[in-house]
Each structure stands twice: as C-alpha cells, then as structure tokens.
Design an enzyme around this catalytic site. Structure first.
Site, PDB file in Angstrom:
ATOM      1  N   TYR A 290     -33.641  15.099   8.321  1.00 15.07           N
ATOM      2  CA  TYR A 290     -32.391  14.422   7.941  1.00 15.07           C
ATOM      3  C   TYR A 290     -32.570  12.904   8.019  1.00 15.07           C
ATOM      4  O   TYR A 290     -32.147  12.169   7.121  1.00 15.07           O
ATOM      5  CB  TYR A 290     -31.288  14.896   8.878  1.00 15.07           C
ATOM      6  CG  TYR A 290     -29.919  14.315   8.652  1.00 15.07           C
ATOM      7  CD1 TYR A 290     -29.118  14.754   7.602  1.00 15.07           C
ATOM      8  CD2 TYR A 290     -29.406  13.356   9.517  1.00 15.07           C
ATOM      9  CE1 TYR A 290     -27.844  14.243   7.420  1.00 15.07           C
ATOM     10  CE2 TYR A 290     -28.139  12.837   9.343  1.00 15.07           C
ATOM     11  CZ  TYR A 290     -27.361  13.283   8.297  1.00 15.07           C
ATOM     12  OH  TYR A 290     -26.095  12.774   8.115  1.00 15.07           O
TER      13      TYR A 290
ATOM     14  N   LYS B 268     -32.171  10.272   4.942  1.00 14.25           N
ATOM     15  CA  LYS B 268     -31.104   9.277   4.983  1.00 14.25           C
ATOM     16  C   LYS B 268     -31.638   7.850   4.889  1.00 14.25           C
ATOM     17  O   LYS B 268     -31.022   7.000   4.237  1.00 14.25           O
ATOM     18  CB  LYS B 268     -30.281   9.461   6.263  1.00 14.25           C
ATOM     19  CG  LYS B 268     -29.324  10.646   6.215  1.00 14.25           C
ATOM     20  CD  LYS B 268     -28.418  10.560   5.007  1.00 14.25           C
ATOM     21  CE  LYS B 268     -27.271  11.546   5.050  1.00 14.25           C
ATOM     22  NZ  LYS B 268     -26.444  11.477   3.818  1.00 14.25           N
TER      23      LYS B 268
END
Length: 292
Positions: free
Chosen positions: A155, A159
C-alpha cells in the site's frame, strides 16, 4: 472570499460508493457539480442520495484498472454532459501483511487499483482536459506512503507512487490549464476503521477531509501540492532538499562520511521544481556552469 462553486462542471470520483469518495461526491454535488459516482458495488445508492438532494449524478461500475471499462465510462460521460473538469482518483483496497509475508498477488492487487487505476483514469481524461484548456486531477496518497507503516509495504509503495505521478502530470499539464495535486487523508472508512484508535470514528469522519479535496480541485487550486487532512486539521507535506555540499568529482565514500554531519545540519533549501533543476544545481555547484 467568494464561495467555491462547481456549477456547470463535471466531476468523476472513483471509489465513491462509500467513505471518502462518497463524501467527496456529495460535497461536489452540493456545490453544483454534475458527478460521476464510480464504484464496483454501491454507486447507485450514492447517485440516489445526490438526486434526492436536487443534484445531478450518474453511476459507473467500471473497474479503474480496466482500460476498456474506463474508456467506456469516459465516453458515456462525454455523451451525456460533453465535458470532464475534475477527476478524483480515490478508489483503493488494502491487503495488509508484513513485507516478508506479502504474497505476490497481494502486491499486484494493491498496485493494480491504486497506481494503475490512477494512471488509467488520468490518462483517459487527459486529452479532454487538455483540449478544454482546463482540468483538475486529485490523487489520493497516504501517510503510509509518505512516512511508512508496518504491514503496509504494498500500500505504501502504491501511494507514494501516486505522488510521483502527480509531480510529472503537474509539470506536463501546467501549460494546458491542468492542475494536479494529492490528498493524504486520515479518516474512518471501511478500509481503515479496524486500524484506528477506538472512539475516533466521529472525529475522523470522511466529511471532515472533503473540504481539502474540494479546494484542491477548485478553480483557484494550487498544483503539485500534497495536502494532508483529517479531523478538520490540514497541513502540507513537502519533498524538499538541502542545499548540498560540493565534495568534488573525485569524492570518496569516506568524504561523504566526513561531510555527513554537515549535510544533516543544513536547513532545507527551496523546493526542487523538477528533476532537471536538481541536475542543473549539481552542475553549478561543481563549477561546471550555471543553474539558471
């Protein structure tokens, strides 16, 4: 200051069936935007909310990483409303595990939605915005990407990659009236509720982040900016560089080690505008020319 309005504008919000996306979609519609609610499962419910409040909206169930589905969504929007002014890349998933235990498919799934989705949707609207001479694109980054978070290597990578995408799109879009920014939200959503301290759900409601999102897609928005937001608190996150120390073309690892304390003691210099600007600075400091 005049009220920020979006009358006559068309906005696409991905992952808008709940949480942050829903909050952004409702807020945009309340200020006059025609909103495309994109979500795999709950788009129609949010469209119904917008229409019940007197707004205009249409639903899309396109997967953001499916190029053909996104192209069809964009074509349907253009057929209906004839323009696209705003894209909020909000769709996301979590597949949390420590780095050593993260299987390849968990990495691929997260990259597919967050990074490939932002790329695909942004590219699908880019020519439209360029031809209009106006566009606003908002990436959704995260404190996990900016600062790291245990168990979220996949993640975090996805991001922070959106910040890199923002940086270049802001440069390429500037002369065409396209401004590109990133929002790093702290909010209680279906994705994050299990991770947040108890008793903070109301304080960290998604609606408290949306004012920052709406400003970043408004006519007076900045570009190439990372805004962090949560609980009604807003701050800027920046990628900055110290002035640097010229150690000479023949510098050794020992020279770098000896200069380390001086490097870490330097104050932050002005932000680097683009990759070429950093190279020009290095050449100038090394005595090989001017950075201007």
């Amino acid at each position: 200051m005049s009220e920020i309005r979006f009358d006559g504008q068309v906005a696409i919000v991905t992952g808008a069936g709940g949480g942050l996306g829903r909050a952004h979609a409702l807020a945009l519609a309340a200020r006059g935007a025609k909103v495309v609610v994109n979500d795999l499962g709950r788009a129609e419910a949010v469209v119904a909310e917008i229409r019940a409040a007197g707004g205009e909206a249409m639903a899309s169930t396109a997967s953001v990483s499916d190029r053909a589905a996104v192209a069809a969504m964009v074509a349907a929007v253009m057929d209906r409303w004839g323009r696209i002014d705003i894209l909020i890349n909000n769709a996301g998933i979590l597949r949390d595990k420590s780095f050593a235990k993260t299987p390849p498919e968990a990495f691929e799934a997260v990259i597919d939605v967050h990074l490939r989705g932002a790329w695909t949707c942004s590219q699908a609207v880019w020519e439209i915005m360029r031809d209009q001479g106006y566009g606003r694109i908002l990436m959704t980054t995260s404190s996990s990407g900016l600062y790291g978070n245990f168990g979220q290597a996949n993640y975090s990578a996805a991001k922070l990659a959106q910040v890199g995408l923002m940086n270049t799109l802001a440069i390429e879009g500037e002369k065409h009236g396209i401004r590109v920014n990133a929002l790093a939200p702290a909010a209680t959503t279906q994705m994050t509720e299990a991770l947040l301290p108890p008793g903070t759900a109301e304080l960290l409601a998604p609606e408290k982040v949306s004012p920052g999102a709406l400003f970043l897609v408004s006519g007076d928005a900045p570009t190439k900016t990372i805004l962090t937001a949560g609980a009604g608190v807003f701050a800027l996150a920046r990628i900055e560089e110290t002035p640097g120390i010229a150690l000479g073309p023949e510098a050794s690892p020992e020279d770098v080690a000896q200069a380390w304390n001086s490097l870490t003691a330097q104050a932050i210099d002005t932000p680097v505008r683009a990759a070429w600007a950093q190279t020009a600075k290095f050449i100038a400091m090394a005595g090989g020319g001017s950075a201007s």
